[in-house]
Design an enzyme around this catalytic site. Structure first.
Site, PDB file in Angstrom:
ATOM      1  N   LYS A  16       0.986  -1.161  -0.038  1.00 46.03           N
ATOM      2  CA  LYS A  16       0.035   0.151   0.004  1.00 46.03           C
ATOM      3  C   LYS A  16       0.972   1.197  -0.041  1.00 46.03           C
ATOM      4  O   LYS A  16       0.294   2.426  -0.232  1.00 46.03           O
ATOM      5  CB  LYS A  16      -0.986  -0.020   1.231  1.00 46.03           C
ATOM      6  CG  LYS A  16      -1.807  -1.215   1.322  1.00 46.03           C
ATOM      7  CD  LYS A  16      -2.490  -1.697   0.359  1.00 46.03           C
ATOM      8  CE  LYS A  16      -3.010  -2.909   0.372  1.00 46.03           C
ATOM      9  NZ  LYS A  16      -1.807  -4.171   0.453  1.00 46.03           N
ATOM     10  N   SER A  75      -3.970 -11.837  -2.019  1.00 48.92           N
ATOM     11  CA  SER A  75      -2.633 -11.416  -2.129  1.00 48.92           C
ATOM     12  C   SER A  75      -2.109 -11.622  -3.312  1.00 48.92           C
ATOM     13  O   SER A  75      -2.704 -12.513  -4.207  1.00 48.92           O
ATOM     14  CB  SER A  75      -1.947 -12.151  -0.953  1.00 48.92           C
ATOM     15  OG  SER A  75      -0.470 -12.196  -1.256  1.00 48.92           O
TER      16      SER A  75
END
Length: 559
Positions: free
Chosen positions: A131, A474
């Site tokens: 992120k 993921s």
């Protein structure tokens, strides 16, 4: 006077340091050790995501120091400030994962706050993981001052028994232990061998995919993405990035000169060629939103139909980022994709096609010829249908061809924990379609990744189980796993109406995912439906109230 010199007549930092009325401001700057000569030079911010809890970030202080040296050598004054970072691997599989995606917005906001409050003339962002890099790019587009990225680089591969290892081997080992296919002692040996030091996880997971996208859209120097974290080349490129930002300041080149529709589409082309993480769909759309670039899910579909998948990267294939680096890195991928790429600007001063022409492909087994791809079409697909009218995303590069078409009964779970318990108890059967819902942007909240259940399924040896969720996967996920289903369950999307045993159909060839239940029956279910409510406080409460849907990048709604 040339155009560049005219641009240098005014610096943003003058607002904080020029004129007699800024004597108090200068006094504070002098307390930092800023000299008279430096007071007249450009002030450059360094947003550094260093911390000692994220393996991808533990070396960033060293890289930032090289950036500082480059800025100072080129005539600027560096000022470094910190940015948070969450390790998705450590946060995975528990409540901590709900905080990961919201951290992207925090990172973007914190960089903006520091840049705008201190009136920096330029910016270098130093970050590595999932992120952090997209959040920094969002801030760069938002602030639009001369800026570039230094991505921290991948970790070296682990090694055990003649095999290269990554974190995903450990996650899948959990499922093997539960299935009786591996002992706990063997898992412990694997755990101690897989992750040898600093850097982002070794395969083409989200962190490394985003580093590649950053380079592809022109916001980092050529070669930056694939250089391993511990390689001296990473130190050199950090130093060169510090020097280069000063050229950008002098020329007045800003992120919105670089981040355009053409450069974003170049990033998607590279993403398709590599078979990158599904999370890049969320992040590229969020960056595009900040840059004011029109980008839709259909852009991924259109590009993916024409750009072949040419690099067989972990987790779907055998090659690590270290292997890609040795094969020539992203410049070599540019060279292979030259017929597909737009000739866009980059922060290096060279265009994408100029970089491609200079590059060399060192290993055609890693960066395959266009006429011998891994798959004829790109590594990601956007699926729509009655279960996902707003769209969903699958890493088709990681799905075996025999599972591109599948029909099976729904196994419905209101959250990841319920699903994980069922998987570990072996109550899932081959052919099932596992539905994990209420894990979307607002419903979870935070759209957590589902690496634990997907890895457990792989560890048990399932080959014909599909997993669908309004949450995320993921970059390490492999198999028939479809995420980002929109609208999410929390807002009454069709995924909220699925009942145990409902027939679900997926067809990756036709790019569809469908709930095979009569519309009249669904209308009756919708009239009786009530959303699940979670007791929330703090960041998650604010995030749940303001976040948008996944098909728009899960960005915060405009006030």
């Amino acid at each position: 006077m040339c155009a560049a010199d005219k641009r240098m007549e005014y610096m943003r930092s003058d607002e904080a340091k020029s004129g007699y009325y800024r004597a108090p401001n200068r006094s504070l700057l002098r307390s930092l050790g800023v000299t008279d000569k430096e007071m007249n030079r450009p002030f450059i911010g360094i947003a550094n995501a260093w911390n000692d809890i994220v393996p991808g970030h533990t070396h960033l202080r060293t890289l930032s120091q090289k950036v500082r040296e480059g800025i100072a050598a080129a005539g600027g004054v560096p000022f470094e400030f910190g940015v948070i970072g969450i390790c998705d691997g450590i946060a995975m599989g528990h409540e901590g994962m709900r905080y990961s995606l919201p951290s992207r917005e925090n990172i973007a906001d914190s960089v903006e706050l520091m840049v705008q409050a201190h009136r920096f003339d330029g910016l270098v962002c130093v970050g590595t993981c999932d992120k952090i890099v997209p959040g920094m790019l969002m801030a760069q587009a938002r602030c639009n001052i001369p800026a570039l990225m230094v991505t921290g680089g991948p970790m070296l591969s682990g090694h055990l028994g003649g095999k290269d290892l990554s974190l995903i081997d450990v996650f899948e080992g959990v499922g093997k232990v539960a299935a009786g296919r591996m002992s706990e002692e063997e898992l412990n040996t694997l755990e101690c061998s897989a992750m040898p030091g600093c850097g982002s996880c070794q395969g083409l997971y989200t962190a490394n995919t985003m580093a590649c996208m950053t380079e592809a859209m022109g916001m980092s120097l050529p070669g930056c993405a694939a250089i391993p974290a511990v390689d001296a080349g990473k130190l050199r490129i950090a130093r060169e990035s510090g020097e280069r930002v000063m050229d950008l300041v002098t020329a007045g080149i800003t992120p919105l000169d670089i981040i355009t529709r053409d450069s974003m589409e170049n990033a998607i082309r590279v993403d398709m060629a590599l078979g990158g993480s599904t999370n890049t769909v969320l992040h590229l759309m969020a960056i595009a939103a900040e840059a004011g670039v029109p980008l839709e899910l259909d852009s991924f579909t259109r590009i993916g139909e024409h750009v072949p998948h040419i690099c067989y990267m972990q987790p779907s294939g055998p090659h690590s980022m270290q292997t890609l680096y040795r094969a020539g890195g992203i410049p070599a991928v540019f060279k292979r994709l030259e017929p597909f790429l737009s000739d866009t600007k980059t922060v290096s001063g060279y265009s994408i096609l100029e970089i491609a022409k200079k590059a060399k492909i060192a290993d055609e087994n890693v960066i395959r010829p266009l006429n011998d791809p891994v798959n004829a079409a790109g590594g990601l697909k956007i699926l729509k249908g009655s279960l996902a009218p707003g769209g969903s995303v699958v890493k088709c590069a990681a799905v075996q061809k025999e599972m591109w078409i599948h029909k099976g009964p729904a196994r419905v779970f209101n959250g990841e924990k319920e699903a994980m318990d069922a998987i570990l108890k072996r109550s899932i059967k081959e052919g099932d379609v596992v539905i994990i819902r209420y894990e979307g942007p607002s419903g979870a909240p935070g759209m957590p990744e589902m690496l634990s259940p997907t890895s457990a399924l792989m560890g048990f040896g399932y080959t014909r189980v599909v997993l669908l969720t309004d949450g995320r996967f993921s970059g390490g996920t492999r198999g028939p796993c479809i995420g980002h289903i929109a609208p999410e369950a929390a807002v009454g999307g069709p995924i909220a109406l699925v009942e145990e045993g409902d027939p679900i159909s997926i067809d990756l060839f036709e790019k569809r995912v469908d709930l095979l239940v009569d519309e009249k029956v669904l209308r009756g279910r919708k009239s009786a439906w009530k959303p699940m409510k979670r007791d929330l406080v703090g960041v998650l409460a604010r995030y749940a109230d303001s976040v948008g849907q996944a098909d728009r990048g899960a960005v915060l709604k405009k006030p």
